[in-house]
Each structure stands twice: as C-alpha cells, then as structure tokens.
Design a protein around this motif. Structure first.
Motif, PDB file in Angstrom:
ATOM      1  N   TYR A   1       0.830  -1.345   0.135  1.00  0.00           N
ATOM      2  CA  TYR A   1      -0.064   0.042  -0.013  1.00  0.00           C
ATOM      3  C   TYR A   1       0.986   0.949  -0.041  1.00  0.00           C
ATOM      4  O   TYR A   1       2.125   1.309   0.555  1.00  0.00           O
ATOM      5  CB  TYR A   1      -1.026   0.064   1.262  1.00  0.00           C
ATOM      6  N   GLY A   2       0.262   2.402  -0.513  1.00  0.00           N
ATOM      7  CA  GLY A   2       1.113   3.602  -0.460  1.00  0.00           C
ATOM      8  C   GLY A   2       2.174   4.025  -1.533  1.00  0.00           C
ATOM      9  O   GLY A   2       1.840   3.403  -2.687  1.00  0.00           O
ATOM     10  N   VAL A   3       3.122   4.804  -1.181  1.00  0.00           N
ATOM     11  CA  VAL A   3       3.961   5.497  -2.238  1.00  0.00           C
ATOM     12  C   VAL A   3       5.150   4.425  -2.563  1.00  0.00           C
ATOM     13  O   VAL A   3       5.628   3.904  -1.806  1.00  0.00           O
ATOM     14  CB  VAL A   3       4.476   6.658  -1.617  1.00  0.00           C
ATOM     15  N   ARG A   4       5.543   4.504  -3.576  1.00  0.00           N
ATOM     16  CA  ARG A   4       6.393   3.607  -4.141  1.00  0.00           C
ATOM     17  C   ARG A   4       8.059   4.075  -3.606  1.00  0.00           C
ATOM     18  O   ARG A   4       7.897   5.356  -3.887  1.00  0.00           O
ATOM     19  CB  ARG A   4       6.469   3.111  -5.667  1.00  0.00           C
ATOM     20  N   THR A   5       8.990   3.232  -3.525  1.00  0.00           N
ATOM     21  CA  THR A   5      10.099   3.888  -3.085  1.00  0.00           C
ATOM     22  C   THR A   5      10.839   4.258  -4.481  1.00  0.00           C
ATOM     23  O   THR A   5      10.425   3.950  -5.484  1.00  0.00           O
ATOM     24  CB  THR A   5      11.009   2.637  -2.582  1.00  0.00           C
TER      25      THR A   5
ATOM     26  N   LYS B   1      12.427   3.895 -10.236  1.00  0.00           N
ATOM     27  CA  LYS B   1      13.535   3.730 -11.318  1.00  0.00           C
ATOM     28  C   LYS B   1      13.302   2.565 -12.329  1.00  0.00           C
ATOM     29  O   LYS B   1      13.470   2.522 -13.497  1.00  0.00           O
ATOM     30  CB  LYS B   1      14.839   3.694 -10.419  1.00  0.00           C
ATOM     31  N   SER B   2      13.180   1.305 -11.571  1.00  0.00           N
ATOM     32  CA  SER B   2      12.882   0.041 -12.164  1.00  0.00           C
ATOM     33  C   SER B   2      11.818   0.058 -13.102  1.00  0.00           C
ATOM     34  O   SER B   2      11.859  -0.536 -14.177  1.00  0.00           O
ATOM     35  CB  SER B   2      13.087  -1.142 -11.258  1.00  0.00           C
ATOM     36  N   ILE B   3      10.535   0.745 -12.902  1.00  0.00           N
ATOM     37  CA  ILE B   3       9.571   0.624 -13.555  1.00  0.00           C
ATOM     38  C   ILE B   3       9.753   1.314 -14.869  1.00  0.00           C
ATOM     39  O   ILE B   3       9.247   0.829 -16.010  1.00  0.00           O
ATOM     40  CB  ILE B   3       8.293   1.399 -12.839  1.00  0.00           C
TER      41      ILE B   3
ATOM     42  N   LEU C   1      17.534   8.672 -14.385  1.00  0.00           N
ATOM     43  CA  LEU C   1      16.861   8.834 -12.807  1.00  0.00           C
ATOM     44  C   LEU C   1      18.139   8.236 -11.871  1.00  0.00           C
ATOM     45  O   LEU C   1      18.698   7.175 -12.151  1.00  0.00           O
ATOM     46  CB  LEU C   1      15.638   7.844 -12.699  1.00  0.00           C
ATOM     47  N   GLY C   2      18.165   8.930 -10.649  1.00  0.00           N
ATOM     48  CA  GLY C   2      19.079   8.800  -9.723  1.00  0.00           C
ATOM     49  C   GLY C   2      18.048   8.414  -8.550  1.00  0.00           C
ATOM     50  O   GLY C   2      16.878   8.537  -8.416  1.00  0.00           O
TER      51      GLY C   2
END
Length: 61
Positions: A12-16, A21-23, A35-36
């Motif tokens: 649930y919630g916000v992605r890290t 970056k992997s998406i 992206l860093g």
C-alpha cells in the motif's frame, strides 16, 4: 486511503525511488534523463505556515 491498482501488487502507499527507477527502466519517461536515487542529504522537509482563520462578522440590521 490506499488501494490495490493491479493484480500482484503487494504493498500500500507510495513506491520507493528504486521501484520507480526500475518501472521506467532508469530513465525519465518525459525527458529521457537518467533517474537517480536520492540520498538523505537530498531530502528537504518544508513546514507549512500555520493557517490563520479569517472571520467575517456580518452586522445585524
């Protein structure tokens, strides 16, 4: 309130930042810039100014 948006989602919630970056394959989807992952020194917390209530009093006639 959080919701599952797709089958197989396990959080649930916000992605890290590393998940984001992997998406996108390590690149910004808009400009293509690499992206860093932010460090603790990159994160800044700004407090909102305290809200003030404004009361309008109507005069009784």
């Amino acid at each position: 309130m959080h919701k599952f948006e797709k089958v197989g989602q396990d959080f649930y919630g916000v992605r890290t930042p590393s998940e984001i970056k992997s998406i996108f394959g390590g690149r910004c989807p808009r400009c293509g810039h690499e992206l860093g992952i932010p460090t603790l020194n990159d994160i800044k917390i700004n407090l909102k100014k305290k809200a003030t209530k404004v009361m309008v009093l109507e005069q009784l006639r």
